[in-house]
Design an enzyme around this catalytic site. Sequence first.
Site, PDB file in Angstrom:
ATOM      1  N   LYS A 122       9.911 -17.773  -2.928  1.00 11.96           N
ATOM      2  CA  LYS A 122       9.113 -18.788  -2.305  1.00 11.96           C
ATOM      3  C   LYS A 122       8.199 -18.363  -1.371  1.00 11.96           C
ATOM      4  CE  LYS A 122       9.430 -23.606  -1.167  1.00 11.96           C
ATOM      5  NZ  LYS A 122      10.315 -24.674  -0.916  1.00 11.96           N
ATOM      6  N   ASP A 134      -2.779 -21.298  -0.751  1.00 11.87           N
ATOM      7  CA  ASP A 134      -2.680 -19.734  -0.440  1.00 11.87           C
ATOM      8  C   ASP A 134      -1.529 -19.351  -1.185  1.00 11.87           C
ATOM      9  OD1 ASP A 134      -0.913 -20.559   1.501  1.00 11.87           O
ATOM     10  OD2 ASP A 134      -1.960 -19.836   3.031  1.00 11.87           O
ATOM     11  N   ASP A 269       8.743 -33.893  -9.285  1.00 15.70           N
ATOM     12  CA  ASP A 269       8.392 -32.374  -9.438  1.00 15.70           C
ATOM     13  C   ASP A 269       9.649 -31.710  -8.649  1.00 15.70           C
ATOM     14  OD1 ASP A 269       6.587 -33.716  -7.560  1.00 15.70           O
ATOM     15  OD2 ASP A 269       6.409 -31.571  -6.939  1.00 15.70           O
ATOM     16  N   ASN A 270      10.325 -32.453  -7.666  1.00 12.86           N
ATOM     17  CA  ASN A 270      11.356 -32.153  -6.971  1.00 12.86           C
ATOM     18  C   ASN A 270      12.670 -32.550  -7.137  1.00 12.86           C
ATOM     19  OD1 ASN A 270       9.196 -30.558  -5.328  1.00 12.86           O
ATOM     20  ND2 ASN A 270       9.336 -32.235  -3.773  1.00 12.86           N
ATOM     21  N   ASP A 279      13.992 -27.815  -3.207  1.00 13.89           N
ATOM     22  CA  ASP A 279      12.698 -27.728  -2.571  1.00 13.89           C
ATOM     23  C   ASP A 279      12.701 -28.587  -1.163  1.00 13.89           C
ATOM     24  OD1 ASP A 279      11.242 -26.758  -4.717  1.00 13.89           O
ATOM     25  OD2 ASP A 279       9.768 -28.133  -5.221  1.00 13.89           O
TER      26      ASP A 279
HETATM   27  P1  AMP Z   1       6.274 -29.805  -2.710  1.00 12.33           P
HETATM   28  O1  AMP Z   1       6.114 -31.280  -2.959  1.00 12.33           O
HETATM   29  O2  AMP Z   1       6.003 -29.255  -1.188  1.00 12.33           O
HETATM   30  O3  AMP Z   1       7.550 -29.108  -3.346  1.00 12.33           O
HETATM   31  O4  AMP Z   1       4.938 -29.133  -3.631  1.00 12.33           O
HETATM   32  C1  AMP Z   1       4.128 -29.946  -4.252  1.00 12.33           C
HETATM   33  C2  AMP Z   1       3.131 -28.881  -4.891  1.00 12.33           C
HETATM   34  O5  AMP Z   1       2.071 -28.054  -4.018  1.00 12.33           O
HETATM   35  C3  AMP Z   1       3.841 -27.663  -5.715  1.00 12.33           C
HETATM   36  O6  AMP Z   1       3.230 -27.460  -6.967  1.00 12.33           O
HETATM   37  C4  AMP Z   1       3.679 -26.350  -4.969  1.00 12.33           C
HETATM   38  O7  AMP Z   1       3.829 -25.504  -5.667  1.00 12.33           O
HETATM   39  C5  AMP Z   1       2.212 -26.761  -4.307  1.00 12.33           C
HETATM   40  N1  AMP Z   1       2.203 -25.977  -2.853  1.00 12.33           N
HETATM   41  C6  AMP Z   1       2.811 -26.567  -1.741  1.00 12.33           C
HETATM   42  N2  AMP Z   1       2.555 -25.480  -0.869  1.00 12.33           N
HETATM   43  C7  AMP Z   1       1.639 -24.741  -1.334  1.00 12.33           C
HETATM   44  C8  AMP Z   1       1.106 -23.618  -0.979  1.00 12.33           C
HETATM   45  N3  AMP Z   1       1.382 -23.082   0.286  1.00 12.33           N
HETATM   46  N4  AMP Z   1       0.349 -22.641  -1.668  1.00 12.33           N
HETATM   47  C9  AMP Z   1       0.433 -23.226  -3.162  1.00 12.33           C
HETATM   48  N5  AMP Z   1       0.825 -24.164  -3.525  1.00 12.33           N
HETATM   49  C10 AMP Z   1       1.463 -24.919  -2.728  1.00 12.33           C
HETATM   50 MG    MG Z   2       8.010 -28.970  -5.000  1.00  9.30          MG
END
Ligand code: AMP
Ligand code: MG
Length: 509
Positions: A122, A134, A269-270, A279
């Site tokens: 991750k 990024d 998605d989580n 996540d």
């Molecule tokens: P999360 O709800 O935080 O699990 O993330 C939602 C979406 O944003 C997922 O598809 C993650 O892969 C993407 N994401 C979150 N942070 C980043 C990051 N720093 N770079 C690229 N994608 C990100």
């Molecule tokens: Mg996620």
Amino acid sequence: MEGSTFSELNWKNSFLLGTPGDDEIGGVPRQVPGACWSRVHPTNVPDPKLRLWSNEVGELLGLQRGDAQILGGNMVVEGMDPYAQRYGGHQFGNWANQLGDGRAITLGEVTAGDKILELQLKGPGRTPYSRFADGKAVLRSSIREFLCSEAMHHLGVPTTRALSLVTTGENVVRDVMYNGNPAPEAGAIVCRVAQSFIRFGSFQIHAMNGDKATLEQLVDHTIQQHFPKHSMSDDASLIAWLNQIATETAVMIAHWMRVGFVHGVMNTDNMSIHGLTIDYGPYGWIEDYNPNWTPNTTDARTGRYRFGQQAQIGAWNLARLLESISPLMEDPERLYECLETYYTAYEEQNNAFWADKLGLDEFQDEDETLVTQLTSNLQLVETDMTIFFRLLSTMEKPDVDHLQFAFYDSENIPTDEWNTWLASWWKRVGGKPNHAVMKKTNPKYVLRNWMAQLAIDAAEKEDYSIAVELLELMKTPYDEHENHEEKWFQKRPEWARHRVGCSMLSCSS
Ligand code: AMP
Ligand code: MG
């Protein structure tokens, strides 16, 4: 040294073999219709250093203490075939379409005993799913994910695990509270481990885009690989499979309620298809018992993912999964049965936990009043959830004095309300609450937000001793640790009340 090296492990790539993927390797962020994954290489980092390691997860994989070059993404060994998964999701109730592993890359799957475990980095850089970001992760959020995964496991809560934490030797710029103050922070990468990282959103993306063929292949692969007792041969078989997911999801959320965990971003998605907590982002632990609390400042206004609403959100999310399987059903109406399964499983598990938390022989219908009165008493004044239940677990006579340490303001304890409740509880248990069961159900230690923050503050100065201490402590969270000073059996200190990272968290990571 005992254990295998990474190249000696028995690598498999069943997800790549069993589902359709992207023709291109890596590439810029883009839409990848019809795919379940894209091959992608982790981005090189300047100076990977192994900072934290979980011996138990290492042993589970038969792996010797790991190599920072591999765990930092600089080296891929033979057998690994790294990829990012494509999935979609409902974020805060709205369909967001393609999301995917924007900052995660799977290295491959490893056979471990009778299990197959996937290893995923991750924070190893950009993938086709990184959208505008990024693909990296900062030390702060990586420490939180590493420690909490392991803490949850030892608390008995189904979760993905963490093998390692590596710092990358490069800075990553983040605007922690999304308020126009971007600043450089140390970059890090956690290697996490689970049966798979397939989510509700993994199925949704195909259903929502009308791609029945890919949906079918993903369901077929998932069942064959991870749910071999099931099949997709007819409606009844699909329902049986979904009932398992419904039950495991309900049980996981009942555990969260038992230990006072708030996930913070229960987007579809989580949600793991295995009923694992997945996540770790702006999660938090209840300190004073407040069902309306959420650690996630992005959600502060509506409180969609607040502590007391997690079971309902689990049902909402499950309904989205069921909808996405409906194209494969002859009679989609039958899917309602799985929602029933979810509600029943949640109620049963939650009641069983209440019985154990209160040391009852079993939960009876009348006990509902006891629980309602208890949770309303807990909200009269600021009362620490963990300390309250732990002290209750050692109560010898029904007297609120024994619980004093759980109250923030010792001058202002609702003595009458508590003594009334304690009397009815005492009567219910016939003066003999099952202390042994209570102590196994009400942890003495949880990974309070400020505890993780102290580990982060030290780690940012290259001192990992607090992180290691907490990793050790959280291996036996139900033990008394009598020889230990009580520094972690404490209410939230005043400095943490309004501190970013303790009471306020964002998705910035
Ligand atoms: P999360 O709800 O935080 O699990 O993330 C939602 C979406 O944003 C997922 O598809 C993650 O892969 C993407 N994401 C979150 N942070 C980043 C990051 N720093 N770079 C690229 N994608 C990100
Ligand atoms: Mg996620």
